[in-house]
Scaffold this motif. Structure first.
Motif, mmCIF file in Angstrom:
data_model
loop_
_atom_site.group_PDB
_atom_site.id
_atom_site.type_symbol
_atom_site.label_atom_id
_atom_site.label_comp_id
_atom_site.label_asym_id
_atom_site.label_seq_id
_atom_site.Cartn_x
_atom_site.Cartn_y
_atom_site.Cartn_z
ATOM 1 N N LEU A 1 0.771 -1.187 -0.086
ATOM 2 C CA LEU A 1 0.174 -0.147 0.056
ATOM 3 C C LEU A 1 0.898 1.139 0.000
ATOM 4 C CD1 LEU A 1 -2.669 -1.216 2.547
ATOM 5 C CD2 LEU A 1 -2.739 -0.849 0.116
ATOM 6 N N ALA B 1 -3.500 5.310 2.209
ATOM 7 C CA ALA B 1 -3.987 3.804 2.660
ATOM 8 C C ALA B 1 -2.805 3.322 3.368
ATOM 9 C CB ALA B 1 -4.077 3.017 1.255
ATOM 10 N N ALA B 2 -1.557 3.608 3.212
ATOM 11 C CA ALA B 2 -0.522 3.116 3.949
ATOM 12 C C ALA B 2 -0.538 3.536 5.304
ATOM 13 C CB ALA B 2 0.810 3.219 3.092
ATOM 14 N N SER B 3 -0.756 5.033 5.301
ATOM 15 C CA SER B 3 -0.778 5.763 6.783
ATOM 16 C C SER B 3 -1.969 5.336 7.467
ATOM 17 C CB SER B 3 -1.019 7.258 6.295
ATOM 18 O OG SER B 3 0.097 7.881 5.727
ATOM 19 N N VAL B 4 -3.020 4.871 6.981
ATOM 20 C CA VAL B 4 -4.043 4.397 7.698
ATOM 21 C C VAL B 4 -3.921 2.889 8.423
ATOM 22 C CG1 VAL B 4 -6.497 3.719 7.461
ATOM 23 C CG2 VAL B 4 -5.941 5.602 6.430
ATOM 24 N N VAL B 5 -3.218 2.036 7.621
ATOM 25 C CA VAL B 5 -2.742 0.827 8.026
ATOM 26 C C VAL B 5 -1.768 1.109 9.278
ATOM 27 C CG1 VAL B 5 -1.644 -1.313 7.319
ATOM 28 C CG2 VAL B 5 -3.443 -0.386 6.009
ATOM 29 N N LYS B 6 -1.000 2.004 8.852
ATOM 30 C CA LYS B 6 -0.009 2.020 10.115
ATOM 31 C C LYS B 6 -0.614 2.482 11.242
ATOM 32 C CE LYS B 6 4.088 5.026 10.816
ATOM 33 N NZ LYS B 6 4.974 6.243 10.612
ATOM 34 N N ASN B 7 -1.302 3.522 11.209
ATOM 35 C CA ASN B 7 -1.890 3.946 12.172
ATOM 36 C C ASN B 7 -3.108 3.001 13.005
ATOM 37 O OD1 ASN B 7 -0.813 6.655 12.119
ATOM 38 N ND2 ASN B 7 -2.682 7.507 10.680
ATOM 39 N N MET B 8 -3.663 2.122 12.389
ATOM 40 C CA MET B 8 -4.485 1.244 12.765
ATOM 41 C C MET B 8 -3.526 0.295 13.558
ATOM 42 S SD MET B 8 -7.313 0.415 9.613
ATOM 43 C CE MET B 8 -8.227 -0.963 10.971
ATOM 44 N N ASN B 9 -2.671 -0.053 13.080
ATOM 45 C CA ASN B 9 -1.657 -1.262 13.784
ATOM 46 C C ASN B 9 -1.045 -0.591 14.958
ATOM 47 O OD1 ASN B 9 -1.917 -3.424 12.166
ATOM 48 N ND2 ASN B 9 -0.436 -2.781 10.666
#
Length: 56
Positions: free
Chosen positions: A2, A6-14
């Motif tokens: 990603l 989208a990459a930022s969202v995944v990073k923040n969710m993790n």
């Protein structure tokens, strides 16, 4: 892989998975909840005047 938002969202969710939450689980018998509600409603009825407590 990603990229961008989208990459930022995944990073923040993790990262958010490591933050403790304010939830807890308590085993409280239903009868105790009902009895406590009756006591509280009776107290409020006496202290606030003749107000009919909600049945729920």
């Amino acid at each position: 892989m990603l990229r961008g938002a989208a990459a930022s969202v995944v990073k923040n969710m993790n990262a958010s998975l490591t933050v403790p939450t304010a939830t807890s689980v308590r085993a409280v018998p239903a009868k105790m909840l009902v009895d406590n509600r009756i006591v509280i409603n009776n107290h409020l009825a006496r202290s606030r005047g003749a107000r009919c407590p909600s049945p729920t």
